[in-house]
Scaffold this motif. Sequence first.
Motif, PDB file in Angstrom:
ATOM      1  N   THR A   7       0.861  -1.182   0.000  1.00 24.99           N
ATOM      2  CA  THR A   7       0.000   0.000   0.000  1.00 24.99           C
ATOM      3  C   THR A   7       0.898   1.233   0.000  1.00 24.99           C
ATOM      4  O   THR A   7       2.122   1.130   0.199  1.00 24.99           O
ATOM      5  N   LEU A   8       0.292   2.376  -0.177  1.00 17.21           N
ATOM      6  CA  LEU A   8       1.068   3.616  -0.162  1.00 17.21           C
ATOM      7  C   LEU A   8       1.741   3.844   1.185  1.00 17.21           C
ATOM      8  O   LEU A   8       2.762   4.530   1.253  1.00 17.21           O
ATOM      9  N   LYS A   9       1.217   3.252   2.248  1.00 14.63           N
ATOM     10  CA  LYS A   9       1.850   3.366   3.565  1.00 14.63           C
ATOM     11  C   LYS A   9       3.224   2.699   3.591  1.00 14.63           C
ATOM     12  O   LYS A   9       4.051   3.008   4.433  1.00 14.63           O
ATOM     13  N   TYR A  39      14.953   3.555 -10.102  1.00 12.56           N
ATOM     14  CA  TYR A  39      14.594   2.676 -11.215  1.00 12.56           C
ATOM     15  C   TYR A  39      13.087   2.681 -11.470  1.00 12.56           C
ATOM     16  O   TYR A  39      12.649   2.474 -12.581  1.00 12.56           O
ATOM     17  N   TYR A  40      12.301   2.791 -10.409  1.00 16.86           N
ATOM     18  CA  TYR A  40      10.883   2.442 -10.463  1.00 16.86           C
ATOM     19  C   TYR A  40       9.981   3.610 -10.088  1.00 16.86           C
ATOM     20  O   TYR A  40      10.347   4.446  -9.274  1.00 16.86           O
ATOM     21  N   ASP A  41       8.768   3.592 -10.629  1.00 11.95           N
ATOM     22  CA  ASP A  41       7.706   4.494 -10.202  1.00 11.95           C
ATOM     23  C   ASP A  41       6.785   3.673  -9.291  1.00 11.95           C
ATOM     24  O   ASP A  41       5.713   3.224  -9.687  1.00 11.95           O
ATOM     25  N   LEU A  47      -0.694   1.638  -7.365  1.00 15.48           N
ATOM     26  CA  LEU A  47      -2.049   2.071  -7.729  1.00 15.48           C
ATOM     27  C   LEU A  47      -2.578   1.461  -9.023  1.00 15.48           C
ATOM     28  O   LEU A  47      -3.770   1.529  -9.288  1.00 15.48           O
ATOM     29  N   SER A  48      -1.723   0.848  -9.823  1.00 16.00           N
ATOM     30  CA  SER A  48      -2.106   0.368 -11.148  1.00 16.00           C
ATOM     31  C   SER A  48      -2.813  -0.988 -11.106  1.00 16.00           C
ATOM     32  O   SER A  48      -2.357  -1.907 -10.411  1.00 16.00           O
ATOM     33  N   PRO A  49      -3.872  -1.149 -11.903  1.00 17.85           N
ATOM     34  CA  PRO A  49      -4.494  -2.474 -12.030  1.00 17.85           C
ATOM     35  C   PRO A  49      -3.638  -3.445 -12.856  1.00 17.85           C
ATOM     36  O   PRO A  49      -3.880  -4.650 -12.841  1.00 17.85           O
ATOM     37  N   ASP A  50      -2.646  -2.911 -13.564  1.00 18.40           N
ATOM     38  CA  ASP A  50      -1.772  -3.732 -14.395  1.00 18.40           C
ATOM     39  C   ASP A  50      -0.448  -4.052 -13.713  1.00 18.40           C
ATOM     40  O   ASP A  50       0.511  -4.454 -14.370  1.00 18.40           O
TER      41      ASP A  50
END
Length: 151
Positions: A7-9, A39-41, A47-50
């Motif tokens: 999660t964002l937490k 490296y990453y977002d 948050l992405s469903p993919d």
Amino acid sequence: MITREATLKDLDTLLEFEQGIITAERPFDSTLKEGKIHYYDLRSFILSPDAAVIVVEDQDQVIGSGYALIKKAEKDYNQFKEYAYLGFMYVLPEYRGKDVNKMITDALISWAKSKNISEIRLDVYAQNEPALKAYEKAGFEPLLVTMRLKP
């Protein structure tokens, strides 16, 4: 130990893990810039469903991570139209060798299967023998080696 979706937490911990990955990879990749890099977002992956960002917790402490991201096949001649790309595999040093990476990989593979993805890929440095062995143990096999030359 339990696996769960991040999660964002978890973001601050995951950003620390990202720097741990970069530190571990620097000896294998002389092309990485000095200093703090990303490296990453991770926020968008969470948050992405993919995408699925999986963490392993032990006594309410996040001790490992990985993600799966659905990508479109680069070539129209592949037998698959999309695949799951695994990355961001990190386990705190004191938990290595305790099957935490396997827990993460198994959870990511299950997530990909739940999305009807039949092709799963990841990248690993050819000189990173412990990682190669771990992924081969999980059923992965080498496909391509990228070569480079700096004239």
